[in-house]
Design an enzyme around this catalytic site. Structure first.
Site, short mmCIF file in Angstrom:
data_model
loop_
_atom_site.label_atom_id
_atom_site.label_comp_id
_atom_site.label_asym_id
_atom_site.label_seq_id
_atom_site.Cartn_x
_atom_site.Cartn_y
_atom_site.Cartn_z
N GLY A 12 0.82 -1.22 0.00
CA GLY A 12 0.00 0.00 0.00
C GLY A 12 0.85 1.25 0.00
O GLY A 12 0.60 2.21 0.74
N ARG A 15 -0.02 5.54 -1.79
CA ARG A 15 -0.62 6.74 -1.20
C ARG A 15 -0.40 6.75 0.32
O ARG A 15 -0.01 5.74 0.90
CB ARG A 15 -2.14 6.75 -1.46
CG ARG A 15 -2.50 6.91 -2.91
CD ARG A 15 -4.01 6.95 -3.10
NE ARG A 15 -4.66 5.66 -2.98
CZ ARG A 15 -5.65 5.40 -2.12
NH1 ARG A 15 -6.10 6.33 -1.33
NH2 ARG A 15 -6.18 4.19 -2.08
N TYR A 155 -12.68 -3.48 11.74
CA TYR A 155 -11.34 -2.86 11.69
C TYR A 155 -10.60 -3.08 13.02
O TYR A 155 -9.41 -3.42 13.03
CB TYR A 155 -11.54 -1.37 11.41
CG TYR A 155 -10.30 -0.57 11.13
CD1 TYR A 155 -9.65 -0.65 9.90
CD2 TYR A 155 -9.78 0.31 12.09
CE1 TYR A 155 -8.52 0.12 9.65
CE2 TYR A 155 -8.66 1.08 11.85
CZ TYR A 155 -8.03 0.98 10.62
OH TYR A 155 -6.91 1.76 10.36
P1 NAP Z 1 -4.94 5.18 2.34
O1 NAP Z 1 -4.48 6.58 2.21
O2 NAP Z 1 -6.37 4.86 2.10
O3 NAP Z 1 -4.01 4.25 1.43
C1 NAP Z 1 -4.23 2.86 1.41
C2 NAP Z 1 -3.13 2.18 0.64
O4 NAP Z 1 -3.36 0.75 0.71
C3 NAP Z 1 -3.11 2.53 -0.84
O5 NAP Z 1 -1.77 2.55 -1.26
C4 NAP Z 1 -3.88 1.38 -1.48
O6 NAP Z 1 -3.50 1.13 -2.85
C5 NAP Z 1 -3.42 0.22 -0.60
N1 NAP Z 1 -4.33 -0.92 -0.62
C6 NAP Z 1 -5.63 -0.97 -0.26
N2 NAP Z 1 -6.12 -2.21 -0.43
C7 NAP Z 1 -5.11 -2.97 -0.91
C8 NAP Z 1 -4.99 -4.33 -1.31
N3 NAP Z 1 -6.02 -5.19 -1.23
N4 NAP Z 1 -3.80 -4.77 -1.80
C9 NAP Z 1 -2.72 -3.92 -1.88
N5 NAP Z 1 -2.79 -2.63 -1.51
C10 NAP Z 1 -3.96 -2.16 -1.04
O7 NAP Z 1 -4.65 4.63 3.83
P2 NAP Z 1 -3.67 5.19 4.96
O8 NAP Z 1 -4.44 6.13 5.81
O9 NAP Z 1 -2.37 5.59 4.38
O10 NAP Z 1 -3.49 3.86 5.85
C11 NAP Z 1 -2.36 3.01 5.73
C12 NAP Z 1 -2.40 2.01 6.87
O11 NAP Z 1 -2.40 2.68 8.12
C13 NAP Z 1 -3.66 1.13 6.88
O12 NAP Z 1 -3.34 -0.17 7.31
C14 NAP Z 1 -4.54 1.80 7.90
O13 NAP Z 1 -5.48 0.93 8.46
C15 NAP Z 1 -3.50 2.26 8.89
N6 NAP Z 1 -3.94 3.34 9.77
C16 NAP Z 1 -4.31 4.54 9.25
C17 NAP Z 1 -4.73 5.56 10.11
C18 NAP Z 1 -5.16 6.90 9.60
O14 NAP Z 1 -5.64 7.69 10.44
N7 NAP Z 1 -5.00 7.23 8.33
C19 NAP Z 1 -4.74 5.32 11.49
C20 NAP Z 1 -4.34 4.09 11.97
C21 NAP Z 1 -3.94 3.10 11.10
P3 NAP Z 1 -4.23 1.92 -4.10
O15 NAP Z 1 -3.67 3.31 -4.09
O16 NAP Z 1 -3.81 1.14 -5.29
O17 NAP Z 1 -5.69 1.88 -3.82
#
Ligand code: NAP
Length: 248
Positions: A12, A15, A155
């Site tokens: 992932g 982004r 989640y």
């Molecule tokens: P995001 O901006 O929505 O980005 C998600 C990333 O995961 C993208 O690169 C997407 O690829 C990829 N992805 C989604 N489904 C996938 C799959 N089946 N196979 C391969 N890649 C996949 O999310 P984020 O906020 O950066 O979150 C990243 C991680 O941190 C996640 O595990 C999330 O649960 C965790 N997290 C986030 C927060 C927060 O507040 N943002 C807080 C706690 C934990 P595409 O671009 O190709 O769609």
């Protein structure tokens, strides 16, 4: 630099937090394998940004919830880059809803993409690390996995699962020089949280002692530490990076 000569695969990484992790590890000297699900334009942009830092990069489109696809991805990465020293299990999704109304498909999608993915990628990479007798695995959990959140039972279950998985695999892999840790971010400014209504964000900020949401770089810096030589004696841990909103 600290990670010179290392190869890191970040799931992932097109982004958000994953992109920031890829750039942070590249800035410290690592070559990067960028995994993504469908957003080719964003993945290619991350690749160009890594290359602009003077590092080697490749992109692999693969669904981390698909076991065979993960095995193929690791084999392709090792073939092209020669090895994988660092795995960052970052890819994740949300499908929020109160349990009473949660569809089975939303439960399954979140558990598959956020937790089975960690099994898939870790299992596929650990055989190479075991042979090399060294490696670093960091999985991105969430504060929600420790404190719960209404509307996120799927989640929260997946993210708590990562913490247990991390402890078990850390015990299995420690004697081979492999550390396995997790990071539990608080609320971080990415596409994932951009959908939250302003009122919710204001309430969140009020509950964070530091008074702000985190930046992706706040998480990337913690990953860079855990994969470095400085963290050689740290394994099985979940590091909370949340501006003080939850203290474990
Ligand atoms: P995001 O901006 O929505 O980005 C998600 C990333 O995961 C993208 O690169 C997407 O690829 C990829 N992805 C989604 N489904 C996938 C799959 N089946 N196979 C391969 N890649 C996949 O999310 P984020 O906020 O950066 O979150 C990243 C991680 O941190 C996640 O595990 C999330 O649960 C965790 N997290 C986030 C927060 C927060 O507040 N943002 C807080 C706690 C934990 P595409 O671009 O190709 O769609």
């Amino acid at each position: 630099m600290q990670l010179d000569g290392k190869v890191a695969l970040v799931t992932g990484a097109s982004r958000g937090i994953g992109r920031s992790i890829a750039l942070m590890l590249a800035a410290r000297g690592a070559d990067i394998v960028i995994n993504y699900a469908g957003n080719t334009e964003a993945a290619e942009k991350t690749k160009a940004e890594v290359e602009a830092l003077g590092r080697k990069a490749m992109v692999i489109k693969a669904d981390v919830g698909d076991t065979a696809a993960c095995e193929a991805m690791m084999a392709e990465a090792v073939k092209e880059m020669g090895k994988i020293d660092i795995l960052v299990n970052n890819a994740g999704i949300t499908r929020d809803g109160l349990l009473m109304r949660m569809k089975e498909a939303d439960w399954d999608a979140v558990l598959t993409t956020n937790l089975k993915s960690v099994y898939n990628c870790t299992k596929a990479v650990i055989k190479y690390m075991m042979k090399a007798r060294s490696g670093r695995i960091v999985s991105i959990s969430s504060v929600v996995g420790a404190m719960g959140n209404a509307g996120q039972s799927n989640y929260a279950a997946a993210k708590a699962g990562i913490m247990g998985f991390t402890k078990a695999v850390a015990k299995e892999a420690a004697s081979r020089g492999i550390t396995v840790n997790a990071i539990a971010p608080g609320f971080i400014e990415t596409d994932m949280t951009a959908v939250l209504p302003e009122k919710v964000v204001d309430n969140l900020k009020a509950a964070i002692p530091m008074g702000r949401l985190g930046a992706p770089e706040d998480i990337a810096k913690a990953v860079a530490f855990l994969v470095s030589e400085d963290a050689a004696y740290i394994t099985g841990q979940t590091l909370h990076v949340n501006g003080g909103m939850f203290m474990y």
